[in-house]
Scaffold this active site. Structure first.
Site, mmCIF file in Angstrom:
data_model
loop_
_atom_site.group_PDB
_atom_site.id
_atom_site.type_symbol
_atom_site.label_atom_id
_atom_site.label_comp_id
_atom_site.label_asym_id
_atom_site.label_seq_id
_atom_site.Cartn_x
_atom_site.Cartn_y
_atom_site.Cartn_z
ATOM 1 N N TRP A 14 39.913 20.208 32.855
ATOM 2 C CA TRP A 14 38.669 20.083 32.823
ATOM 3 C C TRP A 14 37.771 21.280 32.615
ATOM 4 O O TRP A 14 36.716 21.095 31.873
ATOM 5 C CB TRP A 14 38.043 19.276 33.901
ATOM 6 C CG TRP A 14 36.585 18.451 34.052
ATOM 7 C CD1 TRP A 14 35.864 18.360 35.063
ATOM 8 C CD2 TRP A 14 35.754 17.849 33.174
ATOM 9 N NE1 TRP A 14 34.620 17.841 34.916
ATOM 10 C CE2 TRP A 14 34.741 17.595 33.660
ATOM 11 C CE3 TRP A 14 36.084 17.766 31.667
ATOM 12 C CZ2 TRP A 14 33.695 16.858 32.820
ATOM 13 C CZ3 TRP A 14 35.265 16.888 30.829
ATOM 14 C CH2 TRP A 14 33.943 16.615 31.599
ATOM 15 N N GLY A 138 30.592 12.273 36.811
ATOM 16 C CA GLY A 138 30.375 11.008 36.121
ATOM 17 C C GLY A 138 31.698 10.641 35.675
ATOM 18 O O GLY A 138 32.735 11.286 35.589
ATOM 19 N N SER A 140 34.297 10.649 33.208
ATOM 20 C CA SER A 140 34.567 11.866 32.256
ATOM 21 C C SER A 140 35.907 12.393 32.174
ATOM 22 O O SER A 140 36.049 13.434 32.816
ATOM 23 C CB SER A 140 33.607 12.746 32.347
ATOM 24 O OG SER A 140 33.609 13.449 33.502
ATOM 25 N N LYS A 193 35.667 7.913 44.772
ATOM 26 C CA LYS A 193 36.213 7.065 43.905
ATOM 27 C C LYS A 193 37.789 7.376 43.439
ATOM 28 O O LYS A 193 38.375 6.546 42.916
ATOM 29 C CB LYS A 193 35.383 7.142 42.409
ATOM 30 C CG LYS A 193 35.332 8.404 41.495
ATOM 31 C CD LYS A 193 36.297 8.561 40.797
ATOM 32 C CE LYS A 193 36.407 9.867 40.381
ATOM 33 N NZ LYS A 193 37.879 10.312 39.551
ATOM 34 N N SER A 256 43.948 7.948 34.251
ATOM 35 C CA SER A 256 43.689 8.574 35.650
ATOM 36 C C SER A 256 44.856 8.878 36.165
ATOM 37 O O SER A 256 45.708 8.410 36.546
ATOM 38 C CB SER A 256 42.772 7.638 36.360
ATOM 39 O OG SER A 256 42.702 8.051 37.656
ATOM 40 N N ARG A 257 44.748 10.205 36.845
ATOM 41 C CA ARG A 257 45.708 11.037 37.731
ATOM 42 C C ARG A 257 45.866 10.237 38.998
ATOM 43 O O ARG A 257 47.080 10.064 39.601
ATOM 44 C CB ARG A 257 45.802 12.368 37.771
ATOM 45 C CG ARG A 257 45.980 12.957 36.171
ATOM 46 C CD ARG A 257 45.427 14.457 36.224
ATOM 47 N NE ARG A 257 43.757 14.540 36.509
ATOM 48 C CZ ARG A 257 43.116 15.545 36.784
ATOM 49 N NH1 ARG A 257 43.529 16.719 36.537
ATOM 50 N NH2 ARG A 257 41.998 15.585 36.964
ATOM 51 N N ASN A 258 44.724 9.960 39.615
ATOM 52 C CA ASN A 258 44.791 9.398 40.868
ATOM 53 C C ASN A 258 45.424 8.046 40.875
ATOM 54 O O ASN A 258 46.025 7.651 41.795
ATOM 55 C CB ASN A 258 43.401 9.254 41.527
ATOM 56 C CG ASN A 258 42.766 10.701 42.029
ATOM 57 O OD1 ASN A 258 43.290 11.065 42.919
ATOM 58 N ND2 ASN A 258 41.873 11.381 41.091
ATOM 59 N N GLU A 283 43.012 14.607 43.232
ATOM 60 C CA GLU A 283 42.172 15.126 44.262
ATOM 61 C C GLU A 283 42.105 14.064 45.446
ATOM 62 O O GLU A 283 41.846 14.240 46.632
ATOM 63 C CB GLU A 283 40.780 15.245 43.715
ATOM 64 C CG GLU A 283 40.697 16.454 42.937
ATOM 65 C CD GLU A 283 40.389 17.752 43.836
ATOM 66 O OE1 GLU A 283 40.651 17.619 44.934
ATOM 67 O OE2 GLU A 283 39.785 18.750 43.289
HETATM 68 N N1 NDP Z 1 40.520 16.078 34.400
HETATM 69 C C1 NDP Z 1 39.543 15.307 34.427
HETATM 70 O O1 NDP Z 1 39.508 14.394 33.573
HETATM 71 C C2 NDP Z 1 38.412 15.624 34.962
HETATM 72 C C3 NDP Z 1 38.478 16.473 36.417
HETATM 73 N N2 NDP Z 1 37.535 16.720 37.291
HETATM 74 C C4 NDP Z 1 37.614 17.406 38.520
HETATM 75 O O2 NDP Z 1 37.790 18.676 38.053
HETATM 76 C C5 NDP Z 1 38.417 19.456 39.012
HETATM 77 C C6 NDP Z 1 39.523 20.234 38.281
HETATM 78 O O3 NDP Z 1 40.450 19.132 37.510
HETATM 79 P P1 NDP Z 1 41.447 19.624 36.314
HETATM 80 O O4 NDP Z 1 40.856 20.631 35.440
HETATM 81 O O5 NDP Z 1 41.444 18.169 35.893
HETATM 82 O O6 NDP Z 1 42.621 19.880 37.154
HETATM 83 P P2 NDP Z 1 44.007 20.982 36.701
HETATM 84 O O7 NDP Z 1 44.944 20.764 37.421
HETATM 85 O O8 NDP Z 1 44.053 20.837 35.260
HETATM 86 O O9 NDP Z 1 43.096 22.277 37.051
HETATM 87 C C7 NDP Z 1 42.749 22.731 38.278
HETATM 88 C C8 NDP Z 1 42.265 24.249 38.353
HETATM 89 O O10 NDP Z 1 42.010 24.650 39.503
HETATM 90 C C9 NDP Z 1 42.781 26.006 39.481
HETATM 91 N N3 NDP Z 1 43.256 26.366 41.085
HETATM 92 C C10 NDP Z 1 44.014 25.466 41.868
HETATM 93 N N4 NDP Z 1 44.421 25.947 43.072
HETATM 94 C C11 NDP Z 1 43.412 27.224 42.969
HETATM 95 C C12 NDP Z 1 43.240 28.406 43.845
HETATM 96 N N5 NDP Z 1 43.680 28.510 44.949
HETATM 97 N N6 NDP Z 1 42.341 29.300 43.431
HETATM 98 C C13 NDP Z 1 41.694 29.186 42.038
HETATM 99 N N7 NDP Z 1 41.757 28.350 41.406
HETATM 100 C C14 NDP Z 1 43.022 27.466 41.722
HETATM 101 C C15 NDP Z 1 43.850 25.389 38.752
HETATM 102 O O11 NDP Z 1 44.670 26.671 38.666
HETATM 103 P P3 NDP Z 1 46.376 26.462 38.413
HETATM 104 O O12 NDP Z 1 46.630 26.409 37.064
HETATM 105 O O13 NDP Z 1 46.972 27.655 39.123
HETATM 106 O O14 NDP Z 1 46.588 25.272 39.230
HETATM 107 C C16 NDP Z 1 43.374 24.915 37.534
HETATM 108 O O15 NDP Z 1 42.512 26.170 37.030
HETATM 109 C C17 NDP Z 1 39.125 18.370 40.002
HETATM 110 O O16 NDP Z 1 38.402 18.521 41.056
HETATM 111 C C18 NDP Z 1 38.997 17.267 39.213
HETATM 112 O O17 NDP Z 1 38.601 16.126 40.205
HETATM 113 C C19 NDP Z 1 36.390 15.877 37.204
HETATM 114 C C20 NDP Z 1 36.009 15.027 35.869
HETATM 115 C C21 NDP Z 1 37.082 15.081 35.101
HETATM 116 O O1 13P Z 2 37.397 12.322 37.874
HETATM 117 C C1 13P Z 2 38.027 12.024 36.570
HETATM 118 C C2 13P Z 2 37.124 11.301 35.532
HETATM 119 O O2 13P Z 2 36.004 11.125 35.641
HETATM 120 C C3 13P Z 2 39.326 12.296 36.316
HETATM 121 O O3 13P Z 2 40.058 11.469 37.065
HETATM 122 P P1 13P Z 2 41.709 11.612 37.531
HETATM 123 O O4 13P Z 2 41.429 12.893 38.264
HETATM 124 O O5 13P Z 2 42.015 10.532 38.310
HETATM 125 O O6 13P Z 2 42.215 11.674 36.145
#
Ligand code: NDP
Ligand code: 13P
Length: 327
Positions: A14, A138, A140, A193, A256-258, A283
């Protein structure tokens, strides 16, 4: 607010897609990632290992240190796992050295011991940012946004003027931003959610279908509502993009990963094994305990969310979820 350079913390899927979105709009992006292996791959190849056909835009500069990452920055975007936010802020605070700038959180979670949202944790750890933290939340999926599939995302914060300007920064195809003054309501919806999506996944794992999941989402929305409102969030936010919209998306989609984590649990895997197989963060597995404790603390009736908690945290049989649904 004149913004040229934006820092994105976290080059997960993300974080990288958000960085790309803003870079395509012409902003200069400083992208910081703490995991050295991922940082090195991105620096060497400019391609993301977990996103197909994705090459970092030339406006994105990878930054290895926090000092470099925040230099000349006019906005910070947090896209790291919610449970790492507090410690991360402790590292960031001395580097910001009192600097005040708008902060956007795209992370979805509630802190276990304090029930604080991500924006609240940021403001508690870095007090000069109080009033400047906004939630970006939202329906996404990063992988869909990366393909240019349109979506709508809320920008929520206490300062209407800042929210308006920030919404403008993020607003461009494929993302339409919608402004909100209810940050708490938006953040609670975004965190709860994920627990709902795990519940839907458990039903998938058992072999039930979309009918049963739609019933679960409908009943769980009442529980999301009661928890959110008990914490000062608004009903209208619960039934907006970050609550209902994202619950439908993540509960119903195979991406969705969840939901996938829940599916593994429904198939009988342990939480540890399910987490391993999903690979990346889910998460909801962290928020489920805070959501459960918060509901207990406020004497709320949340049978669906409780059943998900029993399965995830106590290893109970998945039938407890069917029972909670009345089957
Ligand atoms: N993917 C999606 O579609 C969406 C995700 N989100 C939210 O965005 C957030 C990130 O998700 P996403 O990008 O998908 O997940 P990823 O697992 O792809 O990335 C997680 C990020 O957090 C970093 N991280 C983990 N632990 C630490 C730490 N101790 N210090 C600093 N950075 C850290 C990770 O680094 P590392 O590589 O080391 O794990 C990585 O950069 C979550 O809260 C998720 O719910 C929201 C909307 C959409
Ligand atoms: O929050 C998300 C999309 O809005 C991503 O959901 P997941 O972490 O379950 O893949």
């Amino acid at each position: 607010m004149n913004i040229n350079r934006i820092t994105v913390f976290g080059a997960g899927v993300w974080g990288s897609v958000i960085a790309q979105h803003l870079a395509k709009k012409g902003y200069k992006i400083s992208l910081w990632e703490h995991y050295k292996d991922l940082f090195d791959i991105l620096e060497k190849t400019r391609k993301h290992p977990n996103i197909e056909n994705f090459e970092l835009n030339s406006n994105i500069e990878l930054k290895a240190t926090l000092e470099e990452a925040v230099k000349d920055s006019e906005m910070l975007v947090f896209v790291i796992s919610s449970k790492s936010v507090r410690n991360f802020c402790k590292q960031l605070k001395p580097i910001l050295n009192g600097k005040v700038l708008p902060v956007v959180s795209a992370s979805k979670g509630i802190e276990d011991s304090t029930f604080k949202t991500v924006c609240e944790v940021i403001e508690e750890e870095i007090p000069q940012l109080t009033g400047y933290a906004m939630s970006f939340s939202g329906p996404s999926f990063a992988l869909e946004v990366a393909k240019g599939i349109p979506t709508k995302i809320l920008v929520a914060g206490p300062n209407a003027d800042l929210v308006k300007k920030t919404a403008k920064v993020f607003n461009s195809s494929p993302i339409i931003t919608v402004e909100s003054d209810d940050r708490r309501g938006v953040e609670y919806g975004g965190a709860i959610k994920n627990v709902v999506a795990i519940g839907c996944g458990i039903l998938d794992g058992i072999g039930d279908g979309a009918d049963t999941k739609a019933a679960l989402i409908t009943q769980a929305m009442q529980e999301m509502h009661d928890i959110t409102v008990s914490q000062g969030g608004k009903t209208e936010s619960v039934y907006n993009l970050s609550g209902l919209g994202d619950a439908i998306l993540t509960g119903m989609s195979s991406i969705s990963r969840n939901r996938r984590l829940g599916e593994k649990l429904g198939q009988g895997l342990s939480l540890e094994e399910a987490r391993k197989q999903v690979g990346t963060i889910a998460e909801g597995a962290d928020s489920v305990n805070s959501v459960h404790n918060l509901a207990r603390k406020n004497n709320l009736k949340t049978p669906i969310l409780d059943a998900v908690w029993q399965i995830v945290c106590n290893g109970e049989d998945k039938d407890v979820l069917l029972k909670a649904l009345g089957f």
